[in-house]
Design a protein around this motif. Structure first.
Motif, PDB file in Angstrom:
ATOM      1  N   HIS A  31       0.820  -1.212   0.000  1.00  0.00           N
ATOM      2  CA  HIS A  31       0.000   0.000   0.000  1.00  0.00           C
ATOM      3  C   HIS A  31       0.856   1.265   0.000  1.00  0.00           C
ATOM      4  O   HIS A  31       0.477   2.269  -0.601  1.00  0.00           O
ATOM      5  N   HIS A  32       1.993   1.194   0.664  1.00  0.00           N
ATOM      6  CA  HIS A  32       2.900   2.343   0.654  1.00  0.00           C
ATOM      7  C   HIS A  32       3.336   2.674  -0.771  1.00  0.00           C
ATOM      8  O   HIS A  32       3.388   3.837  -1.160  1.00  0.00           O
ATOM      9  N   GLY A  33       3.659   1.633  -1.540  1.00  0.00           N
ATOM     10  CA  GLY A  33       4.104   1.853  -2.910  1.00  0.00           C
ATOM     11  C   GLY A  33       3.019   2.417  -3.799  1.00  0.00           C
ATOM     12  O   GLY A  33       3.258   3.346  -4.574  1.00  0.00           O
ATOM     13  N   ILE A  34       1.817   1.880  -3.676  1.00  0.00           N
ATOM     14  CA  ILE A  34       0.702   2.343  -4.522  1.00  0.00           C
ATOM     15  C   ILE A  34       0.334   3.784  -4.193  1.00  0.00           C
ATOM     16  O   ILE A  34       0.171   4.622  -5.090  1.00  0.00           O
ATOM     17  N   PHE A  35       0.218   4.077  -2.899  1.00  0.00           N
ATOM     18  CA  PHE A  35      -0.159   5.436  -2.510  1.00  0.00           C
ATOM     19  C   PHE A  35       0.944   6.427  -2.877  1.00  0.00           C
ATOM     20  O   PHE A  35       0.664   7.574  -3.250  1.00  0.00           O
ATOM     21  N   PHE A  36       2.189   5.972  -2.820  1.00  0.00           N
ATOM     22  CA  PHE A  36       3.307   6.841  -3.203  1.00  0.00           C
ATOM     23  C   PHE A  36       3.201   7.243  -4.668  1.00  0.00           C
ATOM     24  O   PHE A  36       3.520   8.384  -5.034  1.00  0.00           O
ATOM     25  N   LEU A  37       2.770   6.321  -5.508  1.00  0.00           N
ATOM     26  CA  LEU A  37       2.589   6.650  -6.927  1.00  0.00           C
ATOM     27  C   LEU A  37       1.556   7.760  -7.091  1.00  0.00           C
ATOM     28  O   LEU A  37       1.690   8.634  -7.954  1.00  0.00           O
ATOM     29  N   GLY A  38       0.519   7.726  -6.249  1.00  0.00           N
ATOM     30  CA  GLY A  38      -0.481   8.791  -6.281  1.00  0.00           C
ATOM     31  C   GLY A  38       0.112  10.122  -5.869  1.00  0.00           C
ATOM     32  O   GLY A  38      -0.100  11.147  -6.541  1.00  0.00           O
ATOM     33  N   LEU A  39       0.868  10.116  -4.781  1.00  0.00           N
ATOM     34  CA  LEU A  39       1.506  11.349  -4.323  1.00  0.00           C
ATOM     35  C   LEU A  39       2.521  11.853  -5.339  1.00  0.00           C
ATOM     36  O   LEU A  39       2.653  13.063  -5.561  1.00  0.00           O
ATOM     37  N   LEU A  40       3.230  10.920  -5.962  1.00  0.00           N
ATOM     38  CA  LEU A  40       4.231  11.298  -6.963  1.00  0.00           C
ATOM     39  C   LEU A  40       3.574  12.002  -8.147  1.00  0.00           C
ATOM     40  O   LEU A  40       4.074  13.019  -8.639  1.00  0.00           O
ATOM     41  N   SER A  41       2.449  11.481  -8.597  1.00  0.00           N
ATOM     42  CA  SER A  41       1.737  12.105  -9.717  1.00  0.00           C
ATOM     43  C   SER A  41       1.252  13.499  -9.342  1.00  0.00           C
ATOM     44  O   SER A  41       1.340  14.440 -10.139  1.00  0.00           O
ATOM     45  N   ILE A  42       0.736  13.631  -8.119  1.00  0.00           N
ATOM     46  CA  ILE A  42       0.271  14.941  -7.657  1.00  0.00           C
ATOM     47  C   ILE A  42       1.455  15.901  -7.511  1.00  0.00           C
ATOM     48  O   ILE A  42       1.346  17.097  -7.813  1.00  0.00           O
ATOM     49  N   TYR A  43       2.588  15.373  -7.066  1.00  0.00           N
ATOM     50  CA  TYR A  43       3.796  16.194  -6.959  1.00  0.00           C
ATOM     51  C   TYR A  43       4.231  16.689  -8.340  1.00  0.00           C
ATOM     52  O   TYR A  43       4.640  17.844  -8.501  1.00  0.00           O
ATOM     53  N   PHE A  44       4.135  15.810  -9.329  1.00  0.00           N
ATOM     54  CA  PHE A  44       4.440  16.222 -10.701  1.00  0.00           C
ATOM     55  C   PHE A  44       3.504  17.339 -11.153  1.00  0.00           C
ATOM     56  O   PHE A  44       3.906  18.234 -11.899  1.00  0.00           O
ATOM     57  N   ALA A  45       2.266  17.292 -10.699  1.00  0.00           N
ATOM     58  CA  ALA A  45       1.268  18.272 -11.135  1.00  0.00           C
ATOM     59  C   ALA A  45       1.608  19.686 -10.687  1.00  0.00           C
ATOM     60  O   ALA A  45       1.184  20.662 -11.314  1.00  0.00           O
ATOM     61  N   GLN A  46       2.365  19.800  -9.589  1.00  0.00           N
ATOM     62  CA  GLN A  46       2.687  21.143  -9.118  1.00  0.00           C
ATOM     63  C   GLN A  46       3.657  21.859 -10.050  1.00  0.00           C
ATOM     64  O   GLN A  46       3.715  23.086 -10.064  1.00  0.00           O
TER      65      GLN A  46
END
Length: 241
Positions: A31-46
């Motif tokens: 779950h850490h890995g999957i949720f990290f991918l979500g945060l990573l995508s949002i981080y890219f969005a900034q």
């Protein structure tokens, strides 16, 4: 379509390290890995968003922003739906991010206070991974958030003393004093891993030849290595300290 990717070396470390500290001290799982991918995508969005705030003439930012946000939502929203406390954490972090957007709009991103605000927001990512691994947020989690904020604030002190405040002797002394004080504070607080990390940061400045601090790229690489040392020291200190 143009893809916008965050390029700041220091920001990458500040984004990755806190989250994986929280994951490591609670036990890394899928779950850490999957949720990290979500945060990573949002981080890219900034990246496209900040580009637009700095220069509104860039109308090509929105396709990449939308794609990043959609990807981030696909990975993160299922977890938020299952555990609304993750949303609460996100709402806690959001105001800090909004302050960063304001500084970007005003073209004052290089101010020290803006760096500290960004550090606080990114260090808060530790709470996400802690919740995913532990199931609850305890006082321990906030202790590690504070330690992470303190460490990266020291990094900002160091980098600014080498670049924007290069000729400012007072600022350099403040940076050195900050690291000395934090070594003492972390030792007294029994955060021995953090104390070691701050000591390494201090020695890095005092021992490494000045030729390694001539260019921003060199400084960035050294800070990434230093952040890795911090990560390892914190984890070793947690399990064996």
């Amino acid at each position: 379509m143009k893809w916008y990717i965050p390029r700041e070396h220091g920001a990458w470390a500040m984004f990755i390290v806190p989250y994986w500290i929280g994951a490591s001290i609670t036990g890394i799982n899928l779950h850490h890995g999957i949720f990290f991918l979500g945060l990573l995508s949002i981080y890219f969005a900034q990246a496209p968003l900040l580009t637009y705030l700095r220069q509104p003439k860039h109308k090509d930012v929105w396709p990449s922003f939308i794609i990043y946000m959609i990807c981030g939502s696909l990975f993160a929203l299922p977890y938020i739906w299952i555990d609304p406390q993750l949303l609460v954490i996100g709402l806690f972090i959001l105001p800090f991010f909004c302050v960063n957007l304001i500084f970007a709009k005003l073209k004052k991103e290089r101010l020290f206070i803006n760096d500290v605000v960004a550090i606080t927001a990114l260090s808060g990512l530790l709470l996400f991974s802690y919740r995913l691994g532990h199931g609850v947020i305890t006082v321990e989690a906030f202790h590690y958030v504070i330690v992470t904020i303190a460490f990266f604030t020291g990094s900002v002190f160091h980098v600014k003393s080498l670049l924007r405040e290069k000729g400012n002797v007072v600022f350099r002394k403040v940076s050195t004093t900050y690291h000395v004080v934090m070594v003492i504070v972390m030792t007294v607080a029994s955060f021995y891993g953090a104390a070691v990390a701050f000591l390494v940061s201090l020695l890095k400045t005092l021992v490494l030849p000045k030729k390694y601090f001539q260019r921003p790229m060199q400084i960035g690489v050294i800070e990434i290595i230093n952040s890795s040392v911090f990560f390892v020291a914190i984890i070793v200190g947690y399990y064996y300290g």
